[in-house]
Enzyme design. Structure first.
Site, PDB file in Angstrom:
ATOM      1  N   ARG A  49      25.308   3.814 -22.244  1.00 46.56           N
ATOM      2  CA  ARG A  49      25.820   4.191 -23.359  1.00 46.56           C
ATOM      3  C   ARG A  49      25.859   5.806 -23.273  1.00 46.56           C
ATOM      4  NH1 ARG A  49      20.960   1.735 -26.613  1.00 46.56           N
ATOM      5  NH2 ARG A  49      19.178   2.248 -25.424  1.00 46.56           N
ATOM      6  N   GLU A 108      23.816   7.735 -30.361  1.00 48.61           N
ATOM      7  CA  GLU A 108      24.436   7.112 -29.361  1.00 48.61           C
ATOM      8  C   GLU A 108      25.577   6.332 -29.662  1.00 48.61           C
ATOM      9  OE1 GLU A 108      20.318   5.825 -26.480  1.00 48.61           O
ATOM     10  OE2 GLU A 108      20.960   4.721 -28.362  1.00 48.61           O
ATOM     11  N   THR A 128      14.091   4.260 -38.934  1.00 51.34           N
ATOM     12  CA  THR A 128      14.235   4.972 -37.760  1.00 51.34           C
ATOM     13  C   THR A 128      15.437   4.702 -36.895  1.00 51.34           C
ATOM     14  OG1 THR A 128      11.774   4.689 -37.240  1.00 51.34           O
ATOM     15  CG2 THR A 128      13.106   4.811 -35.325  1.00 51.34           C
ATOM     16  N   ASP A 138      13.151   3.360 -25.072  1.00 52.57           N
ATOM     17  CA  ASP A 138      14.389   3.073 -24.700  1.00 52.57           C
ATOM     18  C   ASP A 138      15.334   4.324 -24.693  1.00 52.57           C
ATOM     19  OD1 ASP A 138      14.221   3.866 -27.355  1.00 52.57           O
ATOM     20  OD2 ASP A 138      15.456   2.153 -28.425  1.00 52.57           O
ATOM     21  N   VAL A 160      16.453  -2.054 -23.177  1.00 55.08           N
ATOM     22  CA  VAL A 160      16.681  -0.629 -23.800  1.00 55.08           C
ATOM     23  C   VAL A 160      17.924  -1.092 -24.776  1.00 55.08           C
ATOM     24  CG1 VAL A 160      15.803   0.743 -21.779  1.00 55.08           C
ATOM     25  CG2 VAL A 160      18.294  -0.079 -22.029  1.00 55.08           C
TER      26      VAL A 160
END
Lengths: 334, 334
Positions: free
Chosen positions: A36, A47, A75, A218, A284
């Site tokens: 990513r 991302e 989050t 992650d 992740v």
């Protein structure tokens, strides 16, 4: 999205997602893969996660901002898209915060079904934020987990998870420490959010035979496990090039051996090989999981109303006239 | 989007975009830059184009499928997003097919304002598809271009462009060949769509002092100019790492010299240095242009209705309960 998921119920969706994910991981070589694309800032990361097979392209926009909960925000929020590879046209655009939590849990459970001991019944769940209940239910479905030991530094978050999980056929225990939650558990899931090198698990806590499902570490600089635990474990990752940057294994030398999940699922690499082995799913989150989730959603939702986000001029070469010339006009997108 | 742009009118929007683009190119070092992430298939390409400064993040999803017009679909469709860097939350999600055409034209005109001869009055426009009218109007506004010589292999597309440009104060000529359009023109814009190594312009056609604005060649294997023309020209690009892969200069050796546009705009590198110099803006489209366009749109549109694509649970850690537990519920996103 919320109404759709509520109508289906969390467990049927998780079950369906686990099946979709398994099917897509088994055809891993058909996908055009890339790590990513992350944009880091002081407060977090944003991302883009694209992937495609020969028919469908998907991407997800997702952030990770651990300080958001102090602002009353989440989050992680996300949205994503499915597009037609043949024309490049979008097919589906949707919220993915909920889908991300569902697919993450489904992927964790899918991995654990090959890595945890078959008789596993108890799971410690360290970090009881937005992901926690999804993880608990996915492990119940895929592995027959019947006891969840909750722990969070925030007692309100722990009470919230307990309340949400009541009535789902699980024995629920709120632990007073990480050690209490982990001791004797068959599986340990860590789902904490700090963007730091945290040490949620120290080597003395981990017992032979446990399966560790580490989903909170992650991104670069964000880990949950002491490196000695990683060194002792056999480690399974989603997509090695991305996990080397983002996973627990960012702490390890570049030649620390890992196995990609799809190889285990296909039987090209072994799952758990011994009762006392410590296994680690260093998760992740990978674009394939979003692809599967979007395809699954599309099937559940049926064909909705046409997307009115793409202009559809009567003459495709006449974009200008369709807006600015009287009498040319748009068709409504099909 | 169409209604908004129609209300403003194409020329005021282009004028505003040119100003926004200049301002953003002048602060180029403040941006977190990356080449776009492309997924190629037999029929075309799908791309993600992210960029961020310290406050705002933007990305665009865009395709390029030259065969689409045969299906009644557009070659290029796009949509994009602005997000808040501090929280990762989306601020604006919108259609960008129209904005892409507008910002491409505005960028071309901005570059030409430093590269074309100041007394330029005529422009050849080779390829009169979806981008053409936007280019013509942007050059009228930024450079005082008063004559547009149109050419396309598709006579209907040429007639369409002519009809759309009537009443905008331009002398319009439909040429019978590329040569007729280009001969004596001060500026030559190529905006063709084939995903091949085309040679829209051959060296014999190009005259000393012309400015070439090549916007059609924008992915690997897709070019419009004979390499001898590129070799003779002084070449300005948007973002060198991306242009080396996608631009006309993909035909050239890796050390073929190019100058990034922002350096010219800041006066760190010269614009046109002589009357007879051939200048080339080898434009492929860069994420900064979308960033500027989205910011400009946001200012024009004002603060619209809240985005209802992001879940906003009453308790940000209670994503599960907000959907699946009775009585927890969502707030409507602010």
């Amino acid at each position: 999205m919320a109404a759709l998921l509520r109508r289906e119920g969390p467990e049927p969706i998780l079950r369906r997602l686990i099946d979709e994910l398994r099917a897509d991981f088994l055809r891993w070589p058909e996908f055009d893969l890339a790590p990513r694309l992350a944009s880091h800032s002081a407060g977090g990361v944003i991302e883009l996660m694209p992937i495609a097979d020969a028919q469908l392209y998907s991407f997800k926009f997702v952030n990770g901002h651990p300080g958001n909960t102090r602002l009353g925000k989440q989050t992680v929020v996300a949205f994503g898209m499915l597009a037609d590879v043949a024309t490049g046209y979008p097919l589906l655009i949707c919220e993915m915060s909920l889908l991300t939590a569902l697919r993450t849990a489904a992927t964790s459970a899918l991995a654990a079904s090959r890595l945890a001991r078959p008789e596993s019944r108890s799971m410690a769940l360290i970090g009881t934020g937005a992901q926690a209940e999804f993880q608990a239910l996915a492990f119940k479905l895929a592995l027959g987990i019947s006891e969840i030991r909750l722990f969070d530094v925030d007692p309100a978050a722990m009470a919230k998870a307990r309340a949400n999980l009541e009535g789902h056929g699980l024995r629920l225990v709120c632990a007073h420490s990480i050690g209490e939650a982990v001791t004797g558990a068959d599986i340990v899931t860590t789902a904490t959010a700090d963007k730091t090198r945290a040490t949620i698990l120290t080597p003395g806590l981990v017992e032979p035979g446990q399966h560790l499902n580490a989903i909170g570490g992650d991104c670069p600089g964000k880990t949950e496990l002491h490196s000695d635990i990683v060194a002792r474990a056999r480690t399974i990752v989603e997509y090695e090039p991305q996990s080397r940057i983002e996973g627990e294994i960012q702490q390890m030398p570049a030649d620390y051996p890992v196995t990609e999940l799809w190889r285990v699922l296909r039987g090209d690499a072994p799952g758990r090989v011994g009762r006392d082995e410590i296994t680690l799913f260093d998760s992740v989150g990978f674009a394939l999981e979003d692809f599967s989730a979007l395809r699954c959603l599309r099937a559940i939702a049926g064909s909705g109303p046409g997307l009115d986000i793409i202009p559809d001029p009567n003459d495709p070469k006449d974009l200008f006239g369709s807006v600015f010339s009287p009498g040319v006009g748009f068709e409504k997108a099909a």
